[in-house]
Every structure is written in structure tokens, then in C-alpha cells.
Design an enzyme around this catalytic site. Sequence first.
Site, mmCIF file in Angstrom:
data_model
loop_
_atom_site.group_PDB
_atom_site.id
_atom_site.type_symbol
_atom_site.label_atom_id
_atom_site.label_comp_id
_atom_site.label_asym_id
_atom_site.label_seq_id
_atom_site.Cartn_x
_atom_site.Cartn_y
_atom_site.Cartn_z
ATOM 1 N N HIS A 137 0.848 -1.184 0.000
ATOM 2 C CA HIS A 137 0.000 0.000 0.000
ATOM 3 C C HIS A 137 0.890 1.244 0.000
ATOM 4 O O HIS A 137 2.106 1.151 0.197
ATOM 5 C CB HIS A 137 -0.943 0.001 1.227
ATOM 6 C CG HIS A 137 -0.235 0.020 2.542
ATOM 7 N ND1 HIS A 137 -0.130 -1.065 3.377
ATOM 8 C CD2 HIS A 137 0.423 1.017 3.173
ATOM 9 C CE1 HIS A 137 0.547 -0.747 4.458
ATOM 10 N NE2 HIS A 137 0.897 0.510 4.366
HETATM 11 P P1 TYD Z 1 -1.930 -4.356 7.812
HETATM 12 O O1 TYD Z 1 -1.929 -2.937 7.359
HETATM 13 O O2 TYD Z 1 -2.677 -5.354 6.977
HETATM 14 O O3 TYD Z 1 -0.407 -4.808 8.002
HETATM 15 P P2 TYD Z 1 0.582 -5.592 7.017
HETATM 16 O O4 TYD Z 1 0.336 -5.094 5.625
HETATM 17 O O5 TYD Z 1 1.924 -5.270 7.491
HETATM 18 O O6 TYD Z 1 0.278 -7.046 7.201
HETATM 19 O O7 TYD Z 1 -2.454 -4.405 9.299
HETATM 20 C C1 TYD Z 1 -2.693 -5.615 9.962
HETATM 21 C C2 TYD Z 1 -3.868 -5.423 10.911
HETATM 22 O O8 TYD Z 1 -3.551 -4.482 11.942
HETATM 23 C C3 TYD Z 1 -5.110 -4.896 10.220
HETATM 24 O O9 TYD Z 1 -6.224 -5.556 10.779
HETATM 25 C C4 TYD Z 1 -5.158 -3.438 10.598
HETATM 26 C C5 TYD Z 1 -4.482 -3.419 11.958
HETATM 27 N N1 TYD Z 1 -3.757 -2.174 12.279
HETATM 28 C C6 TYD Z 1 -4.200 -1.384 13.325
HETATM 29 O O10 TYD Z 1 -5.216 -1.693 13.989
HETATM 30 N N2 TYD Z 1 -3.485 -0.256 13.660
HETATM 31 C C7 TYD Z 1 -2.365 0.120 12.976
HETATM 32 O O11 TYD Z 1 -1.746 1.150 13.316
HETATM 33 C C8 TYD Z 1 -1.929 -0.697 11.860
HETATM 34 C C9 TYD Z 1 -0.716 -0.316 11.069
HETATM 35 C C10 TYD Z 1 -2.659 -1.833 11.558
#
Ligand code: TYD
Length: 138
Positions: free
Chosen positions: A49
Site C-alpha cells: 500500500h
Molecule cells: P496491515 O496494514 O494489513 O499490516 P501488514 O500489511 O503489514 O500485514 O495491518 C494488519 C492489521 O492491523 C489490520 O487488521 C489493521 C491493523 N492495524 C491497526 O489496527 N493499527 C495500525 O496502526 C496498523 C498499522 C494496523
Amino acid sequence: MDYSLIKLKEHGDKKGLLISLEENRNIPFEIKRVFYIYGTLDGVTRGKHAHKSLKQFAICTSGKCKFLLDDGIKKEIVELASPDDGLYIGNLIWREMFDFSSDCVLLVFANEYYDTEEYIKSYDEFKRIILKKEQLAV
Ligand code: TYD
């Protein structure tokens, strides 16, 4: 491309090492949120993203991982392999994190609270936004 690799100053003596992180000093913005990514399974790519306005600063406090950074024109790969490697990422940079070691703890500082509206999750949409920005700059 609006990113920079920053070598953090290690404070060490016979006892071991320490790195200090300070808002608006070695972290180049006001810190509103800190999160960490860990337990990433083998072969998994995370991120995928860009952010409309968010700035971030990432460190592997343990282990290592790689970032693919893409400003819509060029792509670069950087590795965070040591706790003194800091990576600043500005807004409108597509990022993908991969090659996580099993012990990787990726610590991320952000200048805003979590806001899903602020994410660009489609690469096509990211490219459209970059194109529009370039057209406006001409
Ligand atoms: P995600 O953005 O999908 O992380 P990655 O791409 O690294 O796997 O986030 C994983 C989960 O965490 C998703 O359910 C959203 C949640 N999240 C939060 O609640 N707060 C935050 O600050 C972040 C970055 C993610």
C-alpha cells in the site's frame, strides 16, 4: 524518491548498546503512533500500500527484512539488517516488505493515528494519483 536511509547513532560501552529515538530529532516528525510487525511467516509479503499523507520511520530492532519502495516512476529495494538502520518513508510511496527473518521485529513510527481512509491499497489507484500529481506539476 522521498525516502532516506538513516544510520542511527549507537551509544555503547562494555555493557552493550543503546539507540535513542527522539521526536523531531532523529525521527523527523511528530510521533502520534508506534506499531511493530513480528511473527511474519516465511515467504510472506506485507504492506502493499501507499499513504496519501502519512510519514513513517522504520527500524528492525531484531532480525532483518527488505522494503520495495516505488514512487510510481522507479522502484528501489532497501534492506534493514541492523538495529542502527533507520528508514524514513514520505507519503505517496508504494511499499512492500518481504524476506523477513523469523526473528524480525519491525518497529514503525508514524506521524498520524491509524486511519484506513488514508491508505491507498490498489496499485492502479496509486498510479492514477501519481499521474494526476505529475500533470498538475507541469
Ligand atoms: P496491515 O496494514 O494489513 O499490516 P501488514 O500489511 O503489514 O500485514 O495491518 C494488519 C492489521 O492491523 C489490520 O487488521 C489493521 C491493523 N492495524 C491497526 O489496527 N493499527 C495500525 O496502526 C496498523 C498499522 C494496523
